[in-house]
Structure formats: C-alpha cells, structure tokens
Design an enzyme around this catalytic site. Structure first.
Site, PDB file in Angstrom:
ATOM      1  CB  SER A 216      -1.009  -0.033   1.144  1.00  0.00           C
ATOM      2  OG  SER A 216      -0.359  -0.039   2.374  1.00  0.00           O
ATOM      3  CG  ASP A 248      -6.889  -2.234   9.492  1.00  0.00           C
ATOM      4  OD1 ASP A 248      -5.749  -2.695   9.264  1.00  0.00           O
ATOM      5  OD2 ASP A 248      -7.145  -1.522  10.476  1.00  0.00           O
TER       6      ASP A 248
HETATM    7  O1  F1X Z   1      -0.612  -1.963  17.161  1.00  0.00           O
HETATM    8  P1  F1X Z   1      -1.135  -2.544  15.884  1.00  0.00           P
HETATM    9  O2  F1X Z   1      -1.787  -3.875  16.139  1.00  0.00           O
HETATM   10  O3  F1X Z   1      -0.106  -2.603  14.804  1.00  0.00           O
HETATM   11  O4  F1X Z   1      -2.215  -1.556  15.330  1.00  0.00           O
HETATM   12  C1  F1X Z   1      -3.366  -1.279  16.055  1.00  0.00           C
HETATM   13  C2  F1X Z   1      -4.181  -0.212  15.385  1.00  0.00           C
HETATM   14  O5  F1X Z   1      -3.542   1.041  15.475  1.00  0.00           O
HETATM   15  O6  F1X Z   1      -4.346  -0.472  14.010  1.00  0.00           O
HETATM   16  C3  F1X Z   1      -5.658  -0.137  13.609  1.00  0.00           C
HETATM   17  C4  F1X Z   1      -5.605   0.693  12.379  1.00  0.00           C
HETATM   18  O7  F1X Z   1      -5.003  -0.047  11.349  1.00  0.00           O
HETATM   19  C5  F1X Z   1      -6.318   0.484  14.819  1.00  0.00           C
HETATM   20  O8  F1X Z   1      -7.673   0.211  14.852  1.00  0.00           O
HETATM   21  C6  F1X Z   1      -5.598  -0.244  15.896  1.00  0.00           C
HETATM   22  O9  F1X Z   1      -5.811   0.073  17.149  1.00  0.00           O
END
Ligand code: F1X
Length: 308
Positions: A216, A248
C-alpha cells in the site's frame, strides 16, 4: 466464513481536538470508541460488505469486556479467547484544523503460554469451515516472534488461503512460511527489504516466500505483484481525512475479492475504493458506503512490465 485473527485487540478511541500542539493541554471535542486492532477492523468491513465473518484473537479484563459488548452489536461472530491480562486501548488524535491524525498504541497485555495454547486449539478448529483467513496487527507481549509463521503453517496445512498483515520480525518470519498474500505499507516494506523503491521492494518481498505481495502506497493506491502479473491500482482523486484503518479496509477488499473468486484487477479495485472510502469516514474501521460505490468504477488499473 472468513476468519480474522487479532492477537492484540484494542478498544480504539478517536479523540478530535481543535488543533494538536505538543506540550499543550487540549479539550477533546468528540470521543468515539470502537472495537479495534487491525483484524477486528477488517472483520467489521467484511461483515458490512455482506460476508459471514468470524473474529478470533484475545480479549481480557474490563477493556476486553467493553470490546466484546461493542462487538456483539455488529454481525461479526465473536470467537475471542479470554486472557487474564486486560485488553489494551489505542488513541487516535485527530487535529480538526489540519485533519492530521496522531496514533498512540498501548503494548497490550502479556499473554501466557497456556492462553497461546488455548488460542491455537481454537484457531485450528475455526480453520475447518473458513474460506480464507487474515492474520493482522502487532503481537502482544508474551507471544513468540514466530507466532504468525506458525499460524500461516497451520492455515496452509488446512488448505485455507492466508493473508498476513503485520510488520517487523513477525512479518519477516511469517513471510518465510509462505502465506498466499502479504499487504505491507511502504514503511513495513522498506524495513523488510531495506529498499525504499516500491517496485524493487515488492519484488524482493515476493522472492521471500509470499505468493502475492500487495504494497500500500498511501494516497497513491496499491502496487501488486500477483500470479496475474504486476499491477498498479490508483484512486481517482487523493482523498483527505482520517487514514486510520484504511489499510485494514484494503485487506477486507482483497479478501472479499478472493472468496468471490474475482480476478486480481477487481480485487485491487475493491481494496483501493474501500481504503479511500475509509479515509472519508471519521472512524477507524468504518467506511462510507456511498463513497465506496462511487469510487469503485473509477479506480485506475494499470498492468506494468513484470520482467524485472
Ligand atoms: O498496534 P497494531 O496492532 O499494529 O495496530 C493497532 C491499530 O492502530 O491499528 C488499527 C488501524 O489499522 C487500529 O484500529 C488499531 O488500534
């Protein structure tokens, strides 16, 4: 059903402030709370697209209870495994003046060896009946760095297509276990391959074991090295808003296309349109459905020379 895995779930808080200034005190003008962690965002988007979706991973403590209550209001089936430690929170601070977002992520609870074993049992059972599985996000403390590689191998043994979306060493080890698809962003790709050239780095990442690499490139869309060739997918206009969860939504688009048996260009169009429609929505893990429908036919697909 599509299975999503979030080992480090989170209660995601989005704070809106008039203007974010370091060292200053701020009045928050809007607070939004949602079940988060990357896999849960993917699951909510998939469910909104009409796919039967199951979410597994860990949740615990008072924050875990809040997260599960919130998840119960969505069509996503909750198959989270309980932990003694409390689920983390993350905070996204949106600066209303500039639209920029600052992300603060807690590390998450320490997961015990017994909890990891319980999870593996649940995951293996859920693979039976899954049409695809997505492994998403950071690892909480206590989980070994090769955990995703282990889950990739379990999915492959069960014959379930597996997508991996993580970073750092868990990505490096996970990719070597030969997942069907990885979706790194530009920083994750550079960290993995040592190259900032997206084309070179995408090829290099594919050479490490993933069948397909979809990189991405933020507002510039996606670059994909697929079994159907090398593709560049670009949104019609650069959209401005909160990018949290946009990656996501791209994962959800790719999985949605995969389980529908869509050709790669269609999968990439879904991913780019969903990603842009998520930036246009103020909340992480949610997309603007009208914007999605409008953007979908306008995504530009270009096949690139794959001889490199
Ligand atoms: O700490 P990680 O698991 O890498 O990322 C977590 C996070 O920042 O990613 C999402 C957005 O992509 C948020 O909803 C979430 O809380």
């Amino acid at each position: 059903m599509i299975l999503t895995v979030t080992l480090n779930t989170a209660v995601d808080l989005t704070y809106r402030v008039p203007a974010l200034t370091p060292h200053a005190s701020h009045r928050v003008t809007q607070v939004i709370e949602r079940p988060g962690g990357k896999g849960l965002n993917v699951a909510r988007v998939l469910a909104a697209l009409g796919h039967e979706t199951v979410a597994t991973g860990f949740a615990g403590g008072a924050t875990g209870a809040v997260l599960r209550e919130q998840l119960a209001t969505t069509p996503v089936r909750d198959e989270l495994v309980e932990t003694a430690g409390a689920t983390r929170r993350t905070v996204a601070v949106v600066d209303a003046a500039t639209g920029d977002t600052t992300q603060l992520n807690e590390p998450g609870p320490t997961v015990t060896a017994a909890e990891w074993t319980a999870f593996r049992v649940r995951f293996t059972a859920l693979l039976d009946g899954a049409t695809a599985v997505a492994l998403c996000g950071s690892l909480p403390p206590g989980i070994h760095v090769g955990a995703y590689a282990e889950l990739v191998r379990l999915a492959r043994t069960a014959g379930v297509p597996v997508l991996l979306d993580t970073s750092g060493e868990p990505l490096r080890r996970g990719i070597a276990a030969r997942p069907d698809l990885v979706k790194p962003n530009a920083d994750e790709l550079a960290q993995l391959t040592g190259s900032r050239d997206p084309l070179r780095a995408t090829h290099e990442a594919r050479g490490r074991g993933a069948r397909t690499v979809v990189s991405s490139l933020g507002p510039d869309g996606l670059l994909a090295a697929t079994p159907e060739g090398l593709w560049r997918a670009t949104p019609p206009t650069a959209v401005k808003g909160n990018p949290t969860g946009a990656g996501d939504s791209a994962v959800a688009g790719l999985l949605s296309g995969l389980v529908d048996g869509a050709p790669w260009p269609d999968r990439l169009s879904r991913a780019v349109a969903l990603s842009a429609a998520t930036v246009l929505s103020p909340v992480a893990g949610e997309f603007d459905p009208t914007a999605y429908e409008e953007l979908l036919p306008k995504v530009t697909l270009k096949q690139l020379d794959d001889s490199a």
